[in-house]
Design a protein around this motif. Sequence first.
Motif, mmCIF file in Angstrom:
data_model
loop_
_atom_site.group_PDB
_atom_site.id
_atom_site.type_symbol
_atom_site.label_atom_id
_atom_site.label_comp_id
_atom_site.label_asym_id
_atom_site.label_seq_id
_atom_site.Cartn_x
_atom_site.Cartn_y
_atom_site.Cartn_z
ATOM 1 N N ILE B 181 74.025 48.708 21.401
ATOM 2 C CA ILE B 181 73.631 47.829 22.510
ATOM 3 C C ILE B 181 73.215 46.427 22.045
ATOM 4 C CG2 ILE B 181 71.170 48.515 22.591
ATOM 5 C CD1 ILE B 181 73.328 48.223 25.722
ATOM 6 N N GLY B 182 72.547 46.350 20.894
ATOM 7 C CA GLY B 182 72.060 45.059 20.411
ATOM 8 C C GLY B 182 73.175 44.048 20.214
ATOM 9 N N TYR B 185 74.318 42.882 23.777
ATOM 10 C CA TYR B 185 73.326 42.445 24.760
ATOM 11 C C TYR B 185 73.537 41.006 25.250
ATOM 12 C CZ TYR B 185 68.747 42.465 27.121
ATOM 13 O OH TYR B 185 67.728 42.398 28.048
ATOM 14 N N PRO B 186 73.909 40.063 24.373
ATOM 15 C CA PRO B 186 74.160 38.713 24.905
ATOM 16 C C PRO B 186 75.243 38.714 25.998
ATOM 17 C CG PRO B 186 73.934 38.629 22.529
ATOM 18 C CD PRO B 186 73.973 40.094 22.895
ATOM 19 N N LEU B 189 73.929 40.390 29.220
ATOM 20 C CA LEU B 189 73.071 39.493 30.005
ATOM 21 C C LEU B 189 73.891 38.458 30.762
ATOM 22 C CD1 LEU B 189 70.155 38.894 27.480
ATOM 23 C CD2 LEU B 189 69.935 39.970 29.725
ATOM 24 N N LYS B 190 74.912 37.912 30.096
ATOM 25 C CA LYS B 190 75.739 36.899 30.767
ATOM 26 C C LYS B 190 76.462 37.512 31.968
ATOM 27 C CE LYS B 190 76.231 34.116 26.606
ATOM 28 N NZ LYS B 190 77.073 33.694 25.470
ATOM 29 N N GLN B 192 75.445 40.206 33.649
ATOM 30 C CA GLN B 192 74.438 40.539 34.661
ATOM 31 C C GLN B 192 74.004 39.310 35.444
ATOM 32 O OE1 GLN B 192 71.390 42.604 32.392
ATOM 33 N NE2 GLN B 192 72.333 44.594 32.759
ATOM 34 N N LYS B 193 73.834 38.194 34.732
ATOM 35 C CA LYS B 193 73.381 36.982 35.429
ATOM 36 C C LYS B 193 74.423 36.501 36.437
ATOM 37 C CE LYS B 193 71.357 32.402 34.546
ATOM 38 N NZ LYS B 193 70.901 31.466 33.500
ATOM 39 N N ALA B 219 77.503 46.229 33.763
ATOM 40 C CA ALA B 219 77.631 45.147 32.782
ATOM 41 C C ALA B 219 77.795 45.699 31.363
ATOM 42 C CB ALA B 219 76.413 44.225 32.857
ATOM 43 N N VAL B 220 77.231 46.872 31.114
ATOM 44 C CA VAL B 220 77.383 47.503 29.798
ATOM 45 C C VAL B 220 78.828 47.970 29.619
ATOM 46 C CG1 VAL B 220 76.571 49.360 28.284
ATOM 47 C CG2 VAL B 220 74.960 48.226 29.848
#
Lengths: 407, 407
Positions: B181-182, B185-186, B189-190, B192-193, B219-220
């Motif tokens: 996941i790490g 994650y960027p 987040l993009k 999801q936003k 998003a994942v």
Amino acid sequence: TARLRADSMAAALAAMSLDEAPEEKEVVVDPWTVSGKIDYDKLIRDFGSQPISEALIARFERVTGAVAHPWLKRGIFFSHRDLDIVLDNYEKGKPMYLYTGRGPSSEALHLGHLIPFMFTKYLQDVFKCVLVVQMTDDEKFLWKDLKLEECHRLAFENAKDIIACGFDITKTLIFSDLDYIGHMYPNILKIQKATTYNQVKGIFGFDDSVNIGKHAFPAVQAAPSFSSSFPHIFGGDTTVPCLIPCAIDQDPYFRMTRDVAPRLGFGKPALIHSKFFPALQGADSKMSASDEASAIFCTDTPKQIKDKVNKYAFSGGRETVEEHRKLGGDCAVDISYQWLTFFLHDDAKLQHIHDEYSSGRMLSGEIKKELIDVITPMVQLHQAARSHVTDDIVRTFMTPRKLNLER
Amino acid sequence: TARLRADSMAAALAAMSLDEAPEEKEVVVDPWTVSGKIDYDKLIRDFGSQPISEALIARFERVTGAVAHPWLKRGIFFSHRDLDIVLDNYEKGKPMYLYTGRGPSSEALHLGHLIPFMFTKYLQDVFKCVLVVQMTDDEKFLWKDLKLEECHRLAFENAKDIIACGFDITKTLIFSDLDYIGHMYPNILKIQKATTYNQVKGIFGFDDSVNIGKHAFPAVQAAPSFSSSFPHIFGGDTTVPCLIPCAIDQDPYFRMTRDVAPRLGFGKPALIHSKFFPALQGADSKMSASDEASAIFCTDTPKQIKDKVNKYAFSGGRETVEEHRKLGGDCAVDISYQWLTFFLHDDAKLQHIHDEYSSGRMLSGEIKKELIDVITPMVQLHQAARSHVTDDIVRTFMTPRKLNLER
């Protein structure tokens, strides 16, 4: 006792941010909005937290052997959840840790940003315990018009200001969510699975038009409340209790966290809540990192500090000197006085200023000078401390690693 | 041509899962539910994808120099998005990668689970490209009554079955979301936003009572569609295009992904969609990893395979032998025949079975034996291959690392 709450100065403090006029706009206190006239007693009732009583402060001193911080005695940290249990555990020699955080959305911190860190530094010294500091670069990206890479950079920059508050490098982990998410993801998932959208909608007031990252984020803020999010620190011990110092607007995250904790087999984090640090222009105006004039920044020069206080600090003084001498200044709305309650730790001197200003013997320009004289060296000391925080030191603080768990 | 669509066998295939009776229950096709009588032409119209035409298959063969897989020729992989662009890029010598996945919710995979992996293995051979396989242990935890640690363990176990399909260890990364996941994650987040709850509600049919992890998860699943989620493979190149082979029920995730891609400055992933592999009991019943009788598992013995097919495989045969000889079997509903269209790659032999069974010359017991004879050695070969997949080999496949990008 040394507590000042019962006297006139404390009455002024208690009146902070309270208007005599009937409420004109809705009061909103959540992690993104603080608006309206805040009634802190009502907030305690609404949020269901506990006031910090004199008895609890006395017990805090007895159990820890430390003198209570002026912000405890002055009711600036005014509310709590389970602080009594924290003291029970400390008394029994049980381990604990502190958790606080910062949303890195600006280059420089202002004085309001430092409040929780200054108090957390005090608590770390008192409890001689581990501290974890969450830099929510992900949150700032989701909520603000900022690039992700910029939020990540600001997390690193802001860590310098946090480190400059004096935290123990052997006992402190500072982490960026972007870097650390993998360690927390198991707990984040467990929290998310135990939390419905109806619940976060009720707690945070989201509507369906917000981005899905915002729905997920409360679990990210909740996760550091559980020691299992830090296996390298606590060696897999999932039961080390957590104490969270924060401003009261962050409480909704931890009400959610405390609600979910028993269902995950975890303990509830304890909290200690501060009042809001008012903006220069007055308690009702918003202190904003993007409004230079609303705050004193950690990067401000003595001249900037002096100019801003003289120009913008909302005054409780009267229209004319004559009137002021006759009626006296109003400490309950005077920002210079209110800021002094935060930063002037000498109780006798604060009382003296209170009496002089309320009686009209001290003028607005004079109380402003008192404030300037207190915060200028404080900011300069901070700048000196920050100048010694190298990138290497930041990287050490930000590396997941074993910490010193000895008391 | 070798294509069989126009003939009688293909007509039976086209009728797969179609009922002559009017629809009785609602048709639902989303990542968690496939129910009702599926009309694949209607699905293409509803989802807004493209049918895979004979012309496109001919071009696929011309550009890649490979013989089209029987599942392309037989319309099992029947729908796509931008497969033509994938071929354009391949023709120009541009790089690309494949992305597929598995939700690890059961110890053993069944034959239906293998379809996308067998086809992906074929595509990896054809395009000589990198493959990333996402094990969505987080998804299974959020949706199923399973412990997180169990989902994580199943991801590792299931990786063995995936590896046994023959993927190139120098060109394949298999990753567990919990572990990886790490890195993503960027991008998560993009994504999801850029995605509101109203959008995911519309796409996935969530209601407000579902857990907040489900809101965040799309998003994942979307993130591996972008090459920037794999910096160690693509060295920071954010423009390597992605082709996703999957069953059509996974398309909603990638409609969302394609919608969001341009706003993030990323390319849209291409897709190639398969029809659903029917359950033993018939196309309308759900093949479930938790219902032993509904599927043949990769772990089944020859005796189990024989018994299950003989006992459960829904038959298109007639009530009596006399009637069957007179009217013939119905290939459009006969599960043995339908499974043979997946696993018997010899076109002439399949045509022969079709003709013998439809005419009534071949009886139900006989077509079941044909199926048993095809899948028993296939399952045994898989078991032999899996027995050579050591934990060390799995760990290598699951280690983020440089891969061989040479064609």
